[in-house]
Design a protein around this motif. Sequence first.
Motif, PDB file in Angstrom:
ATOM      1  N   PHE A  69       0.758  -1.253   0.124  1.00 19.54           N
ATOM      2  CA  PHE A  69      -0.240  -0.011  -0.022  1.00 19.54           C
ATOM      3  C   PHE A  69       0.718   1.241  -0.120  1.00 19.54           C
ATOM      4  O   PHE A  69       2.051   1.252   0.094  1.00 19.54           O
ATOM      5  N   VAL A  70       0.406   2.276  -0.358  1.00 20.43           N
ATOM      6  CA  VAL A  70       0.885   3.687  -0.430  1.00 20.43           C
ATOM      7  C   VAL A  70       0.760   4.301   1.165  1.00 20.43           C
ATOM      8  O   VAL A  70      -0.305   4.206   1.615  1.00 20.43           O
ATOM      9  N   TYR A  71       2.054   4.829   1.391  1.00 21.91           N
ATOM     10  CA  TYR A  71       1.760   5.340   2.758  1.00 21.91           C
ATOM     11  C   TYR A  71       2.293   6.635   2.682  1.00 21.91           C
ATOM     12  O   TYR A  71       3.527   6.880   1.896  1.00 21.91           O
ATOM     13  N   ARG A  72       2.026   7.575   3.732  1.00 18.74           N
ATOM     14  CA  ARG A  72       2.730   8.745   3.807  1.00 18.74           C
ATOM     15  C   ARG A  72       2.584   9.200   5.250  1.00 18.74           C
ATOM     16  O   ARG A  72       1.548   9.367   5.840  1.00 18.74           O
ATOM     17  N   ALA A  73       3.905   9.718   5.921  1.00 21.98           N
ATOM     18  CA  ALA A  73       3.972  10.180   7.241  1.00 21.98           C
ATOM     19  C   ALA A  73       3.147  11.429   7.428  1.00 21.98           C
ATOM     20  O   ALA A  73       3.202  12.047   6.615  1.00 21.98           O
ATOM     21  N   CYS A  74       2.836  11.668   8.617  1.00 26.58           N
ATOM     22  CA  CYS A  74       1.995  12.753   9.244  1.00 26.58           C
ATOM     23  C   CYS A  74       2.287  13.250  10.572  1.00 26.58           C
ATOM     24  O   CYS A  74       2.833  12.220  11.444  1.00 26.58           O
ATOM     25  N   GLU A  75       2.189  14.469  10.717  1.00 29.72           N
ATOM     26  CA  GLU A  75       1.945  14.860  12.150  1.00 29.72           C
ATOM     27  C   GLU A  75       0.733  15.439  12.540  1.00 29.72           C
ATOM     28  O   GLU A  75       0.138  15.999  11.653  1.00 29.72           O
ATOM     29  N   ARG A  76       0.576  15.423  13.791  1.00 27.01           N
ATOM     30  CA  ARG A  76      -0.868  16.046  14.284  1.00 27.01           C
ATOM     31  C   ARG A  76      -0.567  17.056  15.297  1.00 27.01           C
ATOM     32  O   ARG A  76       0.338  17.157  16.050  1.00 27.01           O
ATOM     33  N   ALA A  77      -1.529  17.980  15.469  1.00 28.72           N
ATOM     34  CA  ALA A  77      -1.468  19.109  16.501  1.00 28.72           C
ATOM     35  C   ALA A  77      -2.812  19.558  16.768  1.00 28.72           C
ATOM     36  O   ALA A  77      -3.865  19.212  15.942  1.00 28.72           O
ATOM     37  N   LEU A  78      -2.955  20.103  18.178  1.00 31.04           N
ATOM     38  CA  LEU A  78      -4.533  20.296  18.470  1.00 31.04           C
ATOM     39  C   LEU A  78      -4.300  22.055  18.422  1.00 31.04           C
ATOM     40  O   LEU A  78      -3.658  22.432  19.157  1.00 31.04           O
ATOM     41  N   ASP A  80      -6.977  25.207  18.947  1.00 36.52           N
ATOM     42  CA  ASP A  80      -7.966  25.958  19.389  1.00 36.52           C
ATOM     43  C   ASP A  80      -9.160  24.542  19.162  1.00 36.52           C
ATOM     44  O   ASP A  80     -10.254  24.610  18.970  1.00 36.52           O
ATOM     45  N   GLY A  81      -8.565  23.383  19.892  1.00 35.26           N
ATOM     46  CA  GLY A  81      -9.590  22.207  20.074  1.00 35.26           C
ATOM     47  C   GLY A  81      -9.871  21.533  18.953  1.00 35.26           C
ATOM     48  O   GLY A  81     -10.643  20.601  18.988  1.00 35.26           O
ATOM     49  N   HIS A  82      -9.276  21.966  17.657  1.00 31.60           N
ATOM     50  CA  HIS A  82      -9.275  21.214  16.560  1.00 31.60           C
ATOM     51  C   HIS A  82      -7.947  20.563  16.088  1.00 31.60           C
ATOM     52  O   HIS A  82      -7.125  20.990  16.269  1.00 31.60           O
ATOM     53  N   GLU A  83      -8.252  19.092  15.877  1.00 32.21           N
ATOM     54  CA  GLU A  83      -7.140  18.454  15.250  1.00 32.21           C
ATOM     55  C   GLU A  83      -6.599  18.917  14.004  1.00 32.21           C
ATOM     56  O   GLU A  83      -7.469  19.031  13.012  1.00 32.21           O
ATOM     57  N   ARG A  84      -5.329  19.079  13.387  1.00 33.80           N
ATOM     58  CA  ARG A  84      -4.885  19.187  12.461  1.00 33.80           C
ATOM     59  C   ARG A  84      -3.660  18.217  11.997  1.00 33.80           C
ATOM     60  O   ARG A  84      -2.889  18.063  12.910  1.00 33.80           O
ATOM     61  N   GLY A 164     -13.971  11.015  16.315  1.00 35.96           N
ATOM     62  CA  GLY A 164     -13.551  11.817  17.483  1.00 35.96           C
ATOM     63  C   GLY A 164     -13.950  13.169  17.322  1.00 35.96           C
ATOM     64  O   GLY A 164     -13.262  13.856  18.064  1.00 35.96           O
ATOM     65  N   ASN A 165     -14.960  13.596  16.757  1.00 38.75           N
ATOM     66  CA  ASN A 165     -15.388  14.732  16.811  1.00 38.75           C
ATOM     67  C   ASN A 165     -14.405  15.848  16.459  1.00 38.75           C
ATOM     68  O   ASN A 165     -13.413  15.342  15.696  1.00 38.75           O
ATOM     69  N   GLN A 166     -14.280  17.038  16.796  1.00 39.13           N
ATOM     70  CA  GLN A 166     -13.395  18.093  16.188  1.00 39.13           C
ATOM     71  C   GLN A 166     -11.743  17.918  16.726  1.00 39.13           C
ATOM     72  O   GLN A 166     -11.015  18.129  16.191  1.00 39.13           O
TER      73      GLN A 166
END
Length: 729
Positions: A69-78, A80-84, A164-166
């Motif tokens: 499968f095709v994979y791409r690494a990601c990073e997350r941040a919260l 103002d209460g929203h995941e990016r 997971g909502n916002q």
Amino acid sequence: MSFAALLLISAQAAALQVTADRCEAPVFERVTLRVALDTTYANPFDSREVRVEAVVTPEGGEAWRVPGFVYRACERALVDGHERVEVMGDPEWQVRLSFAKTGRHTVTVEVADASGTSTSSAVEITATAADVAGMVRRCATDHRYFVTDRGETLFLVGANVCWGNQAGTFSYDTWLPHYAEAGCNFVRLWLSPHWMTFGMNTPSSGYDAIDLANAWRLDYVLEMCERLGLRAMLCIDSFNILRSKKGQYGLWEDSVYARVNGGPLDTPEAYFTDETMRRAYCDRLRYLVARYGYSASVFAWEFWNEVDIVDHYDSAAVTAWHRDMACYLRDLDPWKHLIGTSHASPKGDPDVDALPELDFVQTHHYGARDIALVFANDRETKAAAADRPHFHGEFGITGGGETPKVDPKGIHVHNGLYSSVGRLDAGTPMTWWWDSYVEPCKLYPVFAAFARWIHDFDLVAQKARAVNAEIHFAAGSWPRTPEDAWLNPEVVAWQPAPSNVPMTVVIAPDGTLTSEGPLSRISHGVRNHPDLHNPVTFEVDAPEATSFGVEVNGVSGHGGAALRISVDGEAVLTKDLVDVDGMESTKTLNEHDGLYSVEMGEGRHTILVENTGNDWFFLRYRVPWLKPEPPLRVSGVQGDAEGLVWIQNRVYTWSNATRDGFEKQPVCGAALVLHDWGEGRWRVDRWDTVSGTVVDSQVIASDGNHDLVVPLPDIPWDAAYRFAREFAE
């Protein structure tokens, strides 16, 4: 340009390079292969354009295949209460493996595209021994239960946590540890519709590719499940994507499968027959198996959430689709995860449920006031459950905003948990409203108490069977209580059903009741849904002059309703349950709630209860001479050396216990009689069902009839018992 076309998978197939992140791993732990390609594909998710597969050959065994499968690494941040979530770096090809058996495995990777097929050099990976449970299977010796590869019963305990909502995955950082700490082992996640945390097909990906950021989110949560010992049922699609916005929760107009949004379909029902859509779905299954199939935390692939409420549901087409996709998935998945689906109606679709390609049957059931009583019928009424496991994949009592108000302590969840064992279900009911109910009300201890009670009870090893039990009451009878006058229908159906037709009920002078069919808790009107209109005729023989009542418990906000009660052909009570705001708000109306009674003389009467208004209202009936049920119920299982028994005071329902002014009525001086428990002595532990702790213990010997007689304390609500046979040294 499509999302897929922007993925540059890049170096020459002739120089195919494969590297493993490790060459030794315990059984069922992940090994990741990175596959270096130097070719660009317009759509790397389309198996007609490119197929990357690992060929795994165990030493002395048969080879098996795993798609890449095709994979791409990601990073997350919260923020103002929203995941990016942001993608990082370039996409790459991966293969994920895990091994069920120890030993050396030789792995090569094949890449097939328009230029031909290339094969990598071999990589050797050794799987080492580890004491882990492994994957989940249907039990070969007891069709009712699931077992692990290690051999123990897995009785499912958990809840829906579908999105997971916002806050996205940050919500799961809170929720999942709470469930794990409470002894839960099971959760359910949705991979559709597009707006959800784990939506696989989104407007950015299109119908025939995968949203790699959301796939990374699922990586994150599934890896958390692995650490916490939770199994996840991955629900691939939900009815919303094939239901018009004119219907509740419909999203067809925004669906990526619709032609107007770049998809191949002109109508929702074409999803199940259109060849382009079927091919894209197979490629989605291919991706899911490639990326997540390695994980023992994947309990099952669930094709659909409530497929029977898509627009223009065609049972024959949907049955054929499920058969085809289950066969394809079974061949594709080398780990042979379980496969299932679900329906909105508690009765399901018998043709779909009966497919031998599906491994279990689940029921969704909403609106029951007496969970233990109503749910006991669901498994028994499904023919497919006669040869495979059954559990309730969803249940609830009201909307998410209302449930914390009407049942803040989780009584309906409590009763669903404790009654599931005696129903011989494969797990507990999966409560809905995890984010707006379980979390804000902090109901995790409800799960924890139950989990402690059943801990290490192996239903398969014990050859569990339903208890043969009865309650002996002091003086041989029990006092009548005000609650005994109520006839509480429990069936809730919003579509044609056996309860949504005119019905006749006969009540004899001694209070015995017989009915033509199941009584509905909903009285449907004559205008909005005339096909559901379900007046009830009561043929009664009153032992004395008395009254008959109808209690209204909520009225439709879609135009109100109207109650009419006729006695012997004459309308003696009419009440317009008016929607005063004219449907400006469609919330359920409660200003008309209350008891509406009519008087009658001794003897025979015909009483007609009818809704002559626009829409529906909830109701129950008051019949003062109705014959009461026994005040205590018994359910549970007995095994060769252990047993579990739950005793419920009949009045212990969420609708009673949370009602203003309701007074609990303890049952005193009763004894539990358990039949056919064999000769010997048994340790009997009584558990507090709220704290999940043992409150007293005793040793009881079976009598000459091999019965156990257990004196009961006063029971205002319920009690749980655990039994263990004492063997002589």
